[in-house]
Design a protein around this motif. Sequence first.
Motif, PDB file in Angstrom:
ATOM      1  N   VAL A 220       1.986   2.048  -3.519  1.00 43.78           N
ATOM      2  CA  VAL A 220       1.203   2.291  -4.382  1.00 43.78           C
ATOM      3  C   VAL A 220       0.510   3.655  -4.150  1.00 43.78           C
ATOM      4  O   VAL A 220       0.428   4.382  -5.386  1.00 43.78           O
ATOM      5  CB  VAL A 220      -0.278   1.149  -4.177  1.00 43.78           C
ATOM      6  N   ARG A 221       0.722   4.088  -2.900  1.00 46.71           N
ATOM      7  CA  ARG A 221       0.243   5.420  -2.810  1.00 46.71           C
ATOM      8  C   ARG A 221       1.316   6.420  -3.036  1.00 46.71           C
ATOM      9  O   ARG A 221       1.300   7.599  -3.458  1.00 46.71           O
ATOM     10  CB  ARG A 221       0.394   5.728  -1.231  1.00 46.71           C
ATOM     11  N   LEU A 222       2.749   5.885  -3.145  1.00 50.02           N
ATOM     12  CA  LEU A 222       3.977   6.822  -3.687  1.00 50.02           C
ATOM     13  C   LEU A 222       4.009   6.702  -4.836  1.00 50.02           C
ATOM     14  O   LEU A 222       4.581   7.868  -5.573  1.00 50.02           O
ATOM     15  CB  LEU A 222       5.225   6.635  -2.779  1.00 50.02           C
TER      16      LEU A 222
ATOM     17  N   PRO B 251       0.656  -1.372  -0.064  1.00 47.28           N
ATOM     18  CA  PRO B 251      -0.135   0.140  -0.115  1.00 47.28           C
ATOM     19  C   PRO B 251       0.738   1.230   0.128  1.00 47.28           C
ATOM     20  O   PRO B 251       0.705   2.335  -0.516  1.00 47.28           O
ATOM     21  CB  PRO B 251      -0.852  -0.063   1.347  1.00 47.28           C
ATOM     22  N   LEU B 252       2.035   1.157   0.703  1.00 47.52           N
ATOM     23  CA  LEU B 252       2.956   2.332   0.836  1.00 47.52           C
ATOM     24  C   LEU B 252       3.446   2.670  -0.730  1.00 47.52           C
ATOM     25  O   LEU B 252       3.642   3.729  -1.018  1.00 47.52           O
ATOM     26  CB  LEU B 252       3.865   2.091   1.612  1.00 47.52           C
TER      27      LEU B 252
END
Length: 86
Positions: free
Chosen positions: A83-85, A80-81
């Motif tokens: 994907v967010r970045l 998730p990190l």
Amino acid sequence: MHKDDLTVDEATVISRHARDGVLEVDDPEVRKVVEQANRVLVRAHMWGDDRSPKLRRRRRFIAIGALVMVLVWVAGLLVPLAVRLG
């Protein structure tokens, strides 16, 4: 079990003699036996004295399962990190 494998009791005695200086570890053959004894003791400490293949298989399965759980947990944190970045 190989014919030249040491038992845990034999390995304990050899290791103790080497530690006490009774054995001459400068001799390569003696050093090989002492190293084998130490390996037997480490293996017995890790997997237990029982050389049962079923028990070793079960312990290996548990260790691999724990490793997979840790890897999934780390992936759950990082994906998730990323994907967010990204």
